[in-house]
Write an enzyme that holds these catalytic residues in place. Structure first.
Site, short mmCIF file in Angstrom:
data_model
loop_
_atom_site.label_atom_id
_atom_site.label_comp_id
_atom_site.label_asym_id
_atom_site.label_seq_id
_atom_site.Cartn_x
_atom_site.Cartn_y
_atom_site.Cartn_z
N GLN B 209 0.91 -1.18 0.00
CA GLN B 209 0.21 0.12 0.16
C GLN B 209 0.96 1.43 0.08
OE1 GLN B 209 -3.85 -0.37 0.10
NE2 GLN B 209 -2.92 -2.27 -0.58
N GLY B 250 -11.91 3.52 4.23
CA GLY B 250 -10.76 2.63 3.36
C GLY B 250 -9.81 3.33 2.61
N HIS B 251 -8.96 2.44 2.12
CA HIS B 251 -7.87 3.13 1.08
C HIS B 251 -8.46 3.75 -0.01
CE1 HIS B 251 -6.97 -1.26 -0.50
NE2 HIS B 251 -8.37 -0.83 -0.71
N ASN B 252 -7.71 4.98 -0.33
CA ASN B 252 -8.13 5.60 -1.79
C ASN B 252 -9.61 6.42 -1.65
OD1 ASN B 252 -5.96 4.17 -2.49
ND2 ASN B 252 -7.40 2.98 -3.80
#
Lengths: 338, 338, 338
Positions: B209, B250-252
């Site tokens: 990540q 969450g990611h992004n």
């Protein structure tokens, strides 16, 4: 390009080397010696970068990408931009994962024990560990080799941590045995008292929680998740399980191998998940159930009964996926008529 | 009266001064010089206190309040108790917020760096910061001026924190850049690894990540919430967002400006919320969606599709609010018939 | 047998002594002097162990158990294995709780103050406290006697903690007064700012949160749960409440005595729960409601209205339990017809 302040890059690597490490095949002979310097998304990658196509939503970006190399399924090779070297793989995302790890091998922490870490004399710490400032390690704890423990972590009496495992900042562990190469993220609580008490007319009386938490190898547990210790039996998390952030695992729960538990899921006491079960975000599973191997439970589901292997359910209470969407449609239709 | 052991009061202030600072208007000339000493709810306020009426549920308490001054909408001025000076405002709650801040300006922590804080030599810390005991600040971190960092906080390599920001006790930050005047509450985890892996028949393989978390100015993040760093792109939280406790980002994910995310909400990877979106408690939003500006998502909703700006939805799966309550009624009716 | 590395056992105890301490009756005269060494589940217990039967799901295991003694309801006494001494009780689980506590009296921590604990000179700490490494105790805090505070805990200015209370590792407390004999588990956040702000067209403005958190005696709060302080009034948690992991308690909430709040529940601001309310996992209760004494709220419920005492509801929005399952059945039937 990943921000170099946060991510240290290795490389360059030749296409051939990346192919070997990822299990992919170089599409055209002769390009194997070309050097690559980084990974990047299709739309941003340049000639020194490796990119990948997995989700076909991004096909358009693939067709016009300027990436120097692209990992792609063989059946799409003929549509690739001519400027790109191709790495062919039936599992492009997996191959990309291996390649990204070549460039970013996660070697941030250099071994060493911070001066302000407090390690009990009876604890054992293996070689090449990184132990951060403010860490407290209790009596008789056993820490393997190459373990990384972030700052301000608390590790209680007799806890065991296997080699290669990482414990994130400000986590706390007690009454547990953790395997090798696990990633326990910041703020995780393992081994806390299960929610066990006897209720009487005048209040609730603690039932001592006398089990442990046993965690296999290659397990990931996300930030601020909680795993209670068993009441008498142990709470068990199998090899390779992936648990996201803010998840609750109750006492005596058994997770098989390679389960995926997405954020904010709760699993109540004594429930068993067999191997490769997937539980999507915010779902809840009641206590004392058995969920068969390979079953998929949709987001926000409420599971109140055992499930056979390889079933797919969603809803609260959970029903088979097809039935759920029929119910949703029927209900919508009913009020449109009115 | 707020407990003086926990809250330090400023003042007194004249009615005129409070009017100026809050944008309200003094209703009757001549009362502007009267002094006030504290804020209090309508039912408890005395002659030295300022109170307010916003929610008309509390009209009865307004009519009989003994408060020395009341902030109120002009259309209710004629019904005020005669003992009260009035501060007129179209936005009484906002005006009250400004007045309460005059009395309780949140100046608890005096600058200083605790002896047991461990700050890497290559980190920069601005003037007038308060850095608590047990804080660990990693290499190349950059801390602005007047930053307050509670005890036992962990700040990882190269993290940036803007001036005037407060980080609560036992929080941990990595891979992130945080703006000015933010409030990051105790136990928050920012910059942790996103939940990204490739699944194969034999298990799951980490996908590195490689993004960051970028947080704007005036952002609040509640206790024990978690914000994962991006997978490649960054996770972004816009200026002025208000995030409650135990929320998962969450990611992004991209949040626009001034979004309100209530407790225990989960937002899955790569979803975009435009400005001023409100997500009520325990709702979940699936990944890769776009939620239009000003949209309101009800408590416990499950959002599985893009939403246009200014829509109002609720339910799991989420439907327009009117439809939801019709469905609820239709279902109840159906079983009454039986 | 509980792992002796994690659990220190007391005993042995005579059957007579266990009967006295648990309120159970020895079934047969003469066996009272027999000694017992441990507790164990029915299926694993041997002749030196005490076991119990509460949930009749486990009747089969009872019939064949080799336990030396079993706590059981008198009406099942005649079916017990002849090898077992019987302890008769109308509340076998409660009696077992008392017996398990005899063997495992929870005396892990020996008093003492870690050298790296930082206690402000104006704070008061009673006798026989255990204060762990890295603990920070702020000015004017008041800690009773026999309080146990785990490593890396942060206790802010003027916080009061009653005698016999345990605070788990890495927790943080501010603006609160905690009673006696409470168990506050690792990572809990108490006294954080409530989610209070006034919204304007250009953003949100903080409303100072000027209340406290008042916690009674014998309260348990699970790992990583969060309890916000009041906005003006206090947030109050009554004697004997049991709160599980990852629970959110909003500002101004009042919990009566002996409420049970299961994991991942959220209770919004200013809501009142009367005594002995049970809220099952992942349920949410909206703000400004009153939930009557003894009411039971099912898992994943969404409560949007006041509830009378002793009602049982489930669903989102919550309806009476019978209605809910009728609705579920009606919906399933509707799509089967199609």
């Amino acid at each position: 390009m990943p921000d170099p302040r946060f991510f240290r890059r290795a490389g360059p690597f030749s296409l051939k080397e990346l192919a070997e490490r990822s299990g992919a095949t170089v599409a055209v002979d002769g390009s194997g010696d070309r050097q690559f310097y980084d990974v990047a998304p299709l739309s941003q990658a340049g000639e020194g970068d490796v990119s990948f196509l997995d989700n076909r939503k991004y096909l358009e970006e693939f067709l016009t990408s300027r990436a120097g190399a692209i990992v792609v399924n063989p059946d799409l090779a003929s549509r690739a931009p001519t400027s790109a070297c191709l790495l062919l793989s039936d599992q492009p995302y997996m191959a990309y994962a291996h390649i990204a790890k070549c460039f970013y091998p996660n070697t941030d922490s250099s071994p060493g024990i911070a001066e302000t870490a407090l390690i009990d004399k009876s604890a054992k710490v293996g070689e090449n560990c990184m132990i951060g400032a403010g860490v407290v390690i209790g009596p008789k704890a056993q820490i393997g080799t190459k373990v990384s423990i972030g700052p301000n972590v608390t590790i209680d009496t007799a806890v065991e941590i296997g080699s290669g495992t990482t414990i994130g900042a400000n986590a706390s562990l007690s009454h547990c045995i953790i395997g090798e190469n696990c990633q326990i993220h910041p703020g995780v609580r393992i081994g806390t008292r299960g929610f066990g008490f006897a209720t009487t007319a005048t209040g609730h009386i603690d039932v001592p929680q006398l089990g442990r938490v046993i965690i296999g190898n290659h397990v990931e547990i996300g930030a601020n998740s909680t795993v209670d210790r068993g009441a008498g039996p142990d709470t068990v998390i199998g090899d390779g399980c992936r648990i996201d952030n803010l998840v609750q695992i109750g006492h005596n729960v058994h997770l098989g191998r390679h389960c995926v538990i997405v954020s904010q899921v709760g699993i109540a006491g004594s429930t068993v998940l067999e191997d490769f079960v997937v539980v999507a975000a915010q779902a809840g599973i009641a206590g004392h159930l058995t969920i068969g191997a390979g079953t998929m439970i949709g987001a926000q589901s409420g599971v109140m009964a055992d499930l056979e292997p390889k079933t797919k359910v969603i809803g609260s209470p959970a029903v088979p996926v097809k039935q759920f969407f029929r119910q949703v449609a029927a209900l919508a239709k009913m009020v449109r008529k009115e």
